[in-house]
Design a protein around this motif. Sequence first.
Motif, PDB file in Angstrom:
ATOM      1  N   ASN A   1       0.776  -1.244   0.000  1.00  0.00           N
ATOM      2  CA  ASN A   1       0.000   0.000   0.000  1.00  0.00           C
ATOM      3  C   ASN A   1       0.803   1.287   0.000  1.00  0.00           C
ATOM      4  O   ASN A   1       0.261   2.345  -0.307  1.00  0.00           O
ATOM      5  CB  ASN A   1      -0.933   0.014   1.225  1.00  0.00           C
ATOM      6  CG  ASN A   1      -1.988  -1.073   1.159  1.00  0.00           C
ATOM      7  OD1 ASN A   1      -3.016  -0.911   0.521  1.00  0.00           O
ATOM      8  ND2 ASN A   1      -1.730  -2.179   1.832  1.00  0.00           N
ATOM      9  N   TRP A   2       2.081   1.225   0.396  1.00  0.00           N
ATOM     10  CA  TRP A   2       2.877   2.451   0.455  1.00  0.00           C
ATOM     11  C   TRP A   2       3.520   2.724  -0.894  1.00  0.00           C
ATOM     12  O   TRP A   2       4.273   1.914  -1.420  1.00  0.00           O
ATOM     13  CB  TRP A   2       3.952   2.323   1.544  1.00  0.00           C
ATOM     14  CG  TRP A   2       4.867   3.502   1.652  1.00  0.00           C
ATOM     15  CD1 TRP A   2       4.536   4.823   1.464  1.00  0.00           C
ATOM     16  CD2 TRP A   2       6.261   3.479   1.982  1.00  0.00           C
ATOM     17  NE1 TRP A   2       5.639   5.623   1.658  1.00  0.00           N
ATOM     18  CE2 TRP A   2       6.713   4.829   1.972  1.00  0.00           C
ATOM     19  CE3 TRP A   2       7.166   2.464   2.281  1.00  0.00           C
ATOM     20  CZ2 TRP A   2       8.035   5.167   2.251  1.00  0.00           C
ATOM     21  CZ3 TRP A   2       8.479   2.808   2.572  1.00  0.00           C
ATOM     22  CH2 TRP A   2       8.901   4.140   2.554  1.00  0.00           C
ATOM     23  N   ILE A   3       3.185   3.873  -1.481  1.00  0.00           N
ATOM     24  CA  ILE A   3       3.740   4.290  -2.760  1.00  0.00           C
ATOM     25  C   ILE A   3       4.969   5.141  -2.468  1.00  0.00           C
ATOM     26  O   ILE A   3       4.862   6.298  -2.051  1.00  0.00           O
ATOM     27  CB  ILE A   3       2.720   5.095  -3.587  1.00  0.00           C
ATOM     28  CG1 ILE A   3       1.453   4.261  -3.799  1.00  0.00           C
ATOM     29  CG2 ILE A   3       3.325   5.518  -4.926  1.00  0.00           C
ATOM     30  CD1 ILE A   3       0.332   5.034  -4.472  1.00  0.00           C
ATOM     31  N   LYS A   4       6.154   4.562  -2.688  1.00  0.00           N
ATOM     32  CA  LYS A   4       7.387   5.276  -2.401  1.00  0.00           C
ATOM     33  C   LYS A   4       7.641   6.354  -3.455  1.00  0.00           C
ATOM     34  O   LYS A   4       7.466   6.121  -4.645  1.00  0.00           O
ATOM     35  CB  LYS A   4       8.570   4.313  -2.354  1.00  0.00           C
ATOM     36  CG  LYS A   4       8.482   3.292  -1.232  1.00  0.00           C
ATOM     37  CD  LYS A   4       9.703   2.392  -1.217  1.00  0.00           C
ATOM     38  CE  LYS A   4       9.604   1.341  -0.124  1.00  0.00           C
ATOM     39  NZ  LYS A   4      10.790   0.463  -0.098  1.00  0.00           N
ATOM     40  N   VAL A   5       8.059   7.517  -2.994  1.00  0.00           N
ATOM     41  CA  VAL A   5       8.411   8.612  -3.898  1.00  0.00           C
ATOM     42  C   VAL A   5       9.772   9.148  -3.500  1.00  0.00           C
ATOM     43  O   VAL A   5      10.261   8.896  -2.399  1.00  0.00           O
ATOM     44  CB  VAL A   5       7.360   9.754  -3.842  1.00  0.00           C
ATOM     45  CG1 VAL A   5       6.030   9.282  -4.384  1.00  0.00           C
ATOM     46  CG2 VAL A   5       7.204  10.293  -2.424  1.00  0.00           C
TER      47      VAL A   5
ATOM     48  N   ASN B   1      10.290  14.844  -3.565  1.00  0.00           N
ATOM     49  CA  ASN B   1       8.902  14.977  -4.005  1.00  0.00           C
ATOM     50  C   ASN B   1       7.917  14.501  -2.955  1.00  0.00           C
ATOM     51  O   ASN B   1       6.751  14.258  -3.255  1.00  0.00           O
ATOM     52  CB  ASN B   1       8.693  14.159  -5.293  1.00  0.00           C
ATOM     53  CG  ASN B   1       9.501  14.721  -6.444  1.00  0.00           C
ATOM     54  OD1 ASN B   1       9.643  15.932  -6.551  1.00  0.00           O
ATOM     55  ND2 ASN B   1      10.033  13.853  -7.289  1.00  0.00           N
ATOM     56  N   ARG B   2       8.408  14.326  -1.719  1.00  0.00           N
ATOM     57  CA  ARG B   2       7.509  13.887  -0.655  1.00  0.00           C
ATOM     58  C   ARG B   2       6.352  14.860  -0.505  1.00  0.00           C
ATOM     59  O   ARG B   2       6.510  16.083  -0.583  1.00  0.00           O
ATOM     60  CB  ARG B   2       8.255  13.814   0.694  1.00  0.00           C
ATOM     61  CG  ARG B   2       9.167  12.617   0.841  1.00  0.00           C
ATOM     62  CD  ARG B   2       8.400  11.317   0.948  1.00  0.00           C
ATOM     63  NE  ARG B   2       7.568  11.284   2.128  1.00  0.00           N
ATOM     64  CZ  ARG B   2       7.980  10.807   3.289  1.00  0.00           C
ATOM     65  NH1 ARG B   2       9.197  10.349   3.434  1.00  0.00           N
ATOM     66  NH2 ARG B   2       7.146  10.775   4.322  1.00  0.00           N
ATOM     67  N   GLU B   3       5.156  14.300  -0.257  1.00  0.00           N
ATOM     68  CA  GLU B   3       3.962  15.120  -0.146  1.00  0.00           C
ATOM     69  C   GLU B   3       4.090  16.111   1.008  1.00  0.00           C
ATOM     70  O   GLU B   3       4.514  15.767   2.097  1.00  0.00           O
ATOM     71  CB  GLU B   3       2.746  14.218   0.092  1.00  0.00           C
ATOM     72  CG  GLU B   3       1.450  15.004   0.214  1.00  0.00           C
ATOM     73  CD  GLU B   3       0.359  14.197   0.908  1.00  0.00           C
ATOM     74  OE1 GLU B   3      -0.794  14.347   0.534  1.00  0.00           O
ATOM     75  OE2 GLU B   3       0.692  13.453   1.830  1.00  0.00           O
TER      76      GLU B   3
ATOM     77  N   SER C   1      -2.535  10.017   2.696  1.00  0.00           N
ATOM     78  CA  SER C   1      -1.879   9.826   1.403  1.00  0.00           C
ATOM     79  C   SER C   1      -1.131   8.497   1.373  1.00  0.00           C
ATOM     80  O   SER C   1      -0.451   8.134   2.327  1.00  0.00           O
ATOM     81  CB  SER C   1      -0.896  10.967   1.136  1.00  0.00           C
ATOM     82  OG  SER C   1      -0.073  10.678   0.033  1.00  0.00           O
ATOM     83  N   LYS C   2      -1.253   7.791   0.264  1.00  0.00           N
ATOM     84  CA  LYS C   2      -0.541   6.527   0.089  1.00  0.00           C
ATOM     85  C   LYS C   2       0.961   6.740  -0.074  1.00  0.00           C
ATOM     86  O   LYS C   2       1.741   5.797   0.047  1.00  0.00           O
ATOM     87  CB  LYS C   2      -1.080   5.787  -1.141  1.00  0.00           C
ATOM     88  CG  LYS C   2      -2.508   5.272  -0.995  1.00  0.00           C
ATOM     89  CD  LYS C   2      -2.581   4.119  -0.020  1.00  0.00           C
ATOM     90  CE  LYS C   2      -3.975   3.509   0.002  1.00  0.00           C
ATOM     91  NZ  LYS C   2      -4.073   2.394   0.983  1.00  0.00           N
ATOM     92  N   SER C   3       1.373   7.971  -0.357  1.00  0.00           N
ATOM     93  CA  SER C   3       2.807   8.250  -0.516  1.00  0.00           C
ATOM     94  C   SER C   3       3.457   8.650   0.804  1.00  0.00           C
ATOM     95  O   SER C   3       4.663   8.892   0.851  1.00  0.00           O
ATOM     96  CB  SER C   3       3.022   9.362  -1.552  1.00  0.00           C
ATOM     97  OG  SER C   3       2.475  10.588  -1.090  1.00  0.00           O
TER      98      SER C   3
ATOM     99  N   ASP D   1       1.063   7.871   7.199  1.00  0.00           N
ATOM    100  CA  ASP D   1      -0.367   7.742   6.918  1.00  0.00           C
ATOM    101  C   ASP D   1      -0.757   6.289   6.688  1.00  0.00           C
ATOM    102  O   ASP D   1      -1.809   5.828   7.156  1.00  0.00           O
ATOM    103  CB  ASP D   1      -0.744   8.568   5.690  1.00  0.00           C
ATOM    104  CG  ASP D   1      -0.745  10.059   5.958  1.00  0.00           C
ATOM    105  OD1 ASP D   1      -0.457  10.462   7.105  1.00  0.00           O
ATOM    106  OD2 ASP D   1      -1.035  10.842   5.031  1.00  0.00           O
ATOM    107  N   VAL D   2       0.074   5.561   5.945  1.00  0.00           N
ATOM    108  CA  VAL D   2      -0.241   4.165   5.637  1.00  0.00           C
ATOM    109  C   VAL D   2      -0.171   3.309   6.898  1.00  0.00           C
ATOM    110  O   VAL D   2      -0.980   2.403   7.091  1.00  0.00           O
ATOM    111  CB  VAL D   2       0.712   3.616   4.545  1.00  0.00           C
ATOM    112  CG1 VAL D   2       0.394   2.148   4.247  1.00  0.00           C
ATOM    113  CG2 VAL D   2       0.584   4.440   3.267  1.00  0.00           C
TER     114      VAL D   2
END
Length: 315
Positions: free
Chosen positions: A144-148, A152-154, A278-280, A284-285
């Motif tokens: 579930n965790w979308i790595k960025v 560019n971290r939210e 957020s998934k990023s 949060d995840v």
Amino acid sequence: MPLKIISKERDILNVDADVKFVSNSGSKKNSLVKISKSYEFGKKYIIKANFYADNRYVTNDITQLRTCYQDVFLLVVDYDCSSVLLPVFDPGINEISREDALKIALETIRDFLAVYDIMVYLLIEDFPHRKNKNSNLDEYLQKNWIKVLADNREQELSLSREQIILMEFINSSLFKTASVVPPNENTSLDTQYRPLSDILRHLDESFSKRLLRFIDEKNYTDVEVYKRANVDRRLFSKIRKDNGYTPRKGTVLAFAIALRLNLAETQSLLMSAGYILSKSNRQDVILEYFIKQKRYDIFEINEVLFEYGEKTLGV
């Protein structure tokens, strides 16, 4: 007052009581804990807690360690301290495990903070990642965790009114079902459908109003909520009095945990302050995982967040 987990003693410059464990043998006549004036900058007292390595005069290590912590807190109260820096005991050669030492510390702190309003800083150094204990969470993060990229971290953006309206629609699953499927007792809490009139009625609610409405709807008391949220009583009072107060995202999430909110309700509370899950965002995840599991112990959650290098909730 709440609990804050730290990894370095230098992170805390000012504290009333600084606790040091002393692992040495002694006699029954020796006091388990002793307090004296501290000559370190920013610290009023130093409390030395004696832990007898040979265990000749105690039932076992766990009983002794629990008693140490309890006696430390009695001194903290007796000397009218408003804050205390407490390390997790390093077992060394003793039979107690590092994990048990941490568990005992957290249990004792929980009992103490249920009664007293004192700021507790728990010092945990060299915290090991426990793969077996967190295997389910690790698997959930992988899925579930979308790595960025770090650059560019939210960011914690403030949502516009239009974005909030759209997110409220998404959150309520309105456009997925329109009015075709009405809510019923078999509908999951996280997919309950809210009528448009309900969304619009609460759209202009401030974070303060929405938080207080949730407290009333859940039949909780203010004290229950701010203690379970691991926030200062003064901060809660400020939120209650200031309708325009804008909290940090971590503070909103702490209240979501304290209120035992499901995911839809958590998103609703976040959006009232201009945030979303957020998934990023790994924090949060992790929170999403605990909410889905209906595990709302903020001490347990903060322990895991700290272990994963994420910001803890509350203070």
